[in-house]
Structures are given as C-alpha cells and as structure tokens.
Design a protein around this motif. Sequence first.
Motif, PDB file in Angstrom:
ATOM      1  N   UNK A  16       0.823  -1.213   0.000  1.00 37.47           N
ATOM      2  CA  UNK A  16       0.000   0.000   0.000  1.00 37.47           C
ATOM      3  C   UNK A  16       0.859   1.266   0.000  1.00 37.47           C
ATOM      4  N   UNK A  17       1.980   1.226   0.682  1.00 39.51           N
ATOM      5  CA  UNK A  17       2.873   2.384   0.694  1.00 39.51           C
ATOM      6  C   UNK A  17       3.414   2.685  -0.690  1.00 39.51           C
ATOM      7  N   UNK A  18       3.785   1.631  -1.415  1.00 34.50           N
ATOM      8  CA  UNK A  18       4.279   1.804  -2.780  1.00 34.50           C
ATOM      9  C   UNK A  18       3.203   2.404  -3.676  1.00 34.50           C
ATOM     10  N   UNK A  19       1.984   1.901  -3.582  1.00 34.93           N
ATOM     11  CA  UNK A  19       0.892   2.413  -4.404  1.00 34.93           C
ATOM     12  C   UNK A  19       0.580   3.867  -4.068  1.00 34.93           C
ATOM     13  N   UNK A  20       0.708   4.224  -2.791  1.00 38.95           N
ATOM     14  CA  UNK A  20       0.440   5.610  -2.392  1.00 38.95           C
ATOM     15  C   UNK A  20       1.415   6.568  -3.063  1.00 38.95           C
ATOM     16  N   UNK A  21       2.718   6.275  -2.956  1.00 38.58           N
ATOM     17  CA  UNK A  21       3.713   7.156  -3.563  1.00 38.58           C
ATOM     18  C   UNK A  21       3.659   7.092  -5.084  1.00 38.58           C
ATOM     19  N   UNK A  22       3.288   5.938  -5.624  1.00 39.07           N
ATOM     20  CA  UNK A  22       3.178   5.795  -7.075  1.00 39.07           C
ATOM     21  C   UNK A  22       2.107   6.718  -7.639  1.00 39.07           C
ATOM     22  N   UNK A  23       1.017   6.913  -6.896  1.00 38.36           N
ATOM     23  CA  UNK A  23      -0.106   7.726  -7.376  1.00 38.36           C
ATOM     24  C   UNK A  23      -0.068   9.158  -6.839  1.00 38.36           C
ATOM     25  N   UNK A  24       0.322   9.326  -5.582  1.00 47.38           N
ATOM     26  CA  UNK A  24       0.218  10.643  -4.944  1.00 47.38           C
ATOM     27  C   UNK A  24       1.265  11.625  -5.456  1.00 47.38           C
ATOM     28  N   UNK A  25       2.507  11.179  -5.593  1.00 46.85           N
ATOM     29  CA  UNK A  25       3.577  12.106  -6.000  1.00 46.85           C
ATOM     30  C   UNK A  25       3.315  12.725  -7.374  1.00 46.85           C
ATOM     31  N   UNK A 279       9.570   0.518 -12.288  1.00 41.20           N
ATOM     32  CA  UNK A 279       8.911   1.435 -11.354  1.00 41.20           C
ATOM     33  C   UNK A 279       8.925   2.860 -11.907  1.00 41.20           C
ATOM     34  N   UNK A 280      10.067   3.257 -12.473  1.00 44.69           N
ATOM     35  CA  UNK A 280      10.179   4.595 -13.058  1.00 44.69           C
ATOM     36  C   UNK A 280       9.229   4.777 -14.228  1.00 44.69           C
ATOM     37  N   UNK A 281       9.104   3.732 -15.040  1.00 41.60           N
ATOM     38  CA  UNK A 281       8.174   3.804 -16.171  1.00 41.60           C
ATOM     39  C   UNK A 281       6.748   3.959 -15.665  1.00 41.60           C
ATOM     40  N   UNK A 282       6.383   3.174 -14.626  1.00 40.94           N
ATOM     41  CA  UNK A 282       5.025   3.250 -14.081  1.00 40.94           C
ATOM     42  C   UNK A 282       4.729   4.640 -13.519  1.00 40.94           C
ATOM     43  N   UNK A 283       5.673   5.185 -12.757  1.00 39.95           N
ATOM     44  CA  UNK A 283       5.439   6.494 -12.143  1.00 39.95           C
ATOM     45  C   UNK A 283       5.396   7.597 -13.210  1.00 39.95           C
ATOM     46  N   UNK A 284       6.212   7.465 -14.239  1.00 40.06           N
ATOM     47  CA  UNK A 284       6.184   8.446 -15.329  1.00 40.06           C
ATOM     48  C   UNK A 284       4.874   8.355 -16.101  1.00 40.06           C
ATOM     49  N   UNK A 285       4.363   7.137 -16.293  1.00 41.90           N
ATOM     50  CA  UNK A 285       3.076   6.967 -16.966  1.00 41.90           C
ATOM     51  C   UNK A 285       1.941   7.571 -16.151  1.00 41.90           C
ATOM     52  N   UNK A 286       2.002   7.398 -14.825  1.00 44.51           N
ATOM     53  CA  UNK A 286       0.975   8.010 -13.957  1.00 44.51           C
ATOM     54  C   UNK A 286       1.027   9.527 -14.076  1.00 44.51           C
ATOM     55  N   UNK A 287       2.235  10.079 -14.117  1.00 41.94           N
ATOM     56  CA  UNK A 287       2.395  11.525 -14.287  1.00 41.94           C
ATOM     57  C   UNK A 287       1.843  11.976 -15.636  1.00 41.94           C
TER      58      UNK A 287
END
Length: 417
Positions: A16-25, A279-287
Amino acid sequence: MISLVKMSLKLLLRNKGFLFFLLAAPAISTFILNIKANYTMYEDDSKAASVIELKDYTEKAVYLGNTSAYIVKVYDASGSELSEYVLEKMVETGMFSVCRCDVSSMTEKDVLERAKKDAFDDRAGALLYLKESFGQAVLDGDWEAGLQIFVVSGDERQELLETELKDVLGQIRQAAAIAGDDGKAIVEMLDSIAAQMPEKKTVNFAGRKERELTEKQINQKTQIGYAFAIITLGFLFCGVCAAHTVIEEQNNKVFTRVMLSKVSSREYFISKFVLVFIINILQTLVLAVCLSLIKGIDFGMSVSGFLVVVFLLGLIFSTLSLLLGVLLGDVMSSNYAVFAIWSISALLAGLYFPLDNTTAALKTLSYLMPQRWFLDASELLLTGDKGGFSMLLYITAAYLIFIISVGIVGLKMKRQE
C-alpha cells in the motif's frame, strides 16, 4: 531473471505504501505545475517608470513607493502639463519613486500643515509641494516661487533630487523662449527633441553566454523546481519499497536459495535494477495521465520532454534508494536515510529558493546534487535549447555509474563482514 522481476513486481503492487507514492507524487506534482502564481519580483519597466497616484493626501507613499529608489511624495496643486512633465522626467531617471496626491482643493496653509505631519508619519525621502502657480513661476524663471521641497531624511540623494529638478526646469525655461508660454506646446517640443536623440543600446559582452529568462519562464522554472521536489520524494520511497523486497528476501533466506540455484548474484542485481526501471516507467506513466487530464497546462516545454526529464531524474533517485536500502539492511533505517537525502539535496539544489546570491562554497556544493543539474537543464529547455537533453543523458549516466559502483563495493564489504 524474468521470474525474479515478476515476483518482486507482484510484491510491490500489493504494498500500500508503494501504491500511495506511485499515485500521490505525480498527482501533487501536476497540481503544482498547474498553479498560476507569480514567484518573482520582476517588474515591467514600462509600468515601473510611471508616477504612482495616491488616493488622497492621507495615503502613505512609503507603502506604495519603490523602496529601492528615493521616495518622493508630491502634493500637486498645479495639475498642469508642466508639472506632469517634470514628475515623469524624475521617474524616468530610475532614481526616484514619485507618489503624487491631488491637493488642488487645499489651501497652502493646509498643505504645509500636512507636510509637517507626513514628515514624521510617512517616512518618505522628501516631500515636494507644487503650488497652483507652479506653471507660471517656471515660465517666469522663478521656479522657487512655484514649488517647495521638504527634506525629511538624511539621505544624500536629496542633492540629486534638487539637481534633477533644476535641469528639467532649465530645459522647460529654454523651450519656453521658443515655444512661448503655452505649456502644452513646450512639452510637445521637448518630447520632439527627445525623440530625435539617438536611442541608447546596451550590449553585454561579458554575459553573452548567460541565459535570460522572462517573467513567465522564471515562474515556470520555479514551479518545475517545486514539482521536482515532490516527484523525487515519490521516486525515492518507491525505490525503498523495492529495497524492502531485497531485505525481506535476505531475512527469509530467499536470497540464499536463489544463490543456490542457477541465478548468479550479478543476474540477481540486474533483476532489481530492471525492477527499478519498471517502477520509473510506471510512475512516469501516472504523471503523463495526470498531465493529460488538465487542459491548457503550460510549464514552458513539451509534455514529452518534461516526462523524459522526470524519468531520468527518477532513475537516479530510485537506484540510489534501492542501494541504500540493500546496504543498510533495515527497513526503518533506509526510510530515515532516503528522507534525509531528499530534504537536504532538495534544499541545497535550490528547488525551494534560488542560490544565486549565496557563497561560492554553497554554489559548488549545490552542483553535487542531481536536482541542480536537472533544474539547469530545464532552464535550457525553457529557452528552446535542445542541448538540455544531451546534458541530462550524460549527467544521468555519470550518477548511475557512481551509485552502482559504490553499491557494488558496499555489497562486497558487507558480504566479507
């Protein structure tokens, strides 16, 4: 190796912590980029070079005037073309901030009483009273009968004020000898003479390589810096979450069983780096998704270019947090370490406030922080210089080589212990 990546990725997606930072940041960074705010003290010269009109004589000039200039509060009872011309010429010098109030309905005695009060309450550099007879007094050559200066401070710029007044009034007197007593004709003549003068042009050879940003670009750079501060926090803690999987595998003897199989330690390390890359690809895609939801967002560069910048910055910090977690071997210690690195590096990189006026030592220290290089590259991209991308590739490669090299040495030392 592919099985290791899949297994670690499944564990992360349940965190859950990973998902939070993945979406919130990314969401918070997008919100910051969409804020319409002015972060500069930039002033348009055309607006600055004008007389400041006070509502009435009770309004204080010290609150509205430019404190970097010599503030002059003017009681204007004349309201003529000549008084307007004199005050505008004073402002055009850049040395004086002129604040005018209309006192045409007041008697000379009332104005003098008000000037005595403002000498203590307003704290302007000087008070200037343009009498009703100012225009005629100037034309007659007896300008002292048309105005009165009250010096209320020990600022030596009062001498500049008197000199400037004498020069302008002298020009008016000379023009009156040709144009007559018509104030409007005199002003038109003086403006015509000024228009025929050669335009001053300044060429700065020493600073040719320096980039000059507009007010809008300065605001965009500031917002990008704030966005970097939030997005790097997300990348760091997502990288720590990846490091947590390594720590758990070591504590549960999974790492030992993996080493007993055909998978080498090199392949195991590469699998974790691939995990960080994903992980970087996922976070960049969310952004990217967050940015696409806001229409008309403008941060000075293309969305694709900004995403490349964010991805490369995230790759550095995710790899750093992964190796810190592995080397420390403890979940809480790694959390404290990455938070300390994030807060100190963001501060020293100048993400919160510029470091232009700091000491040379602090400026040198700021270039050890990855965010500083990415902020400078963003400035290049804001000015249309595509060389910022090649600069980022070199910087990213240099940091990754350094981080991975330190991590390999640290792991070897840890195994020996």
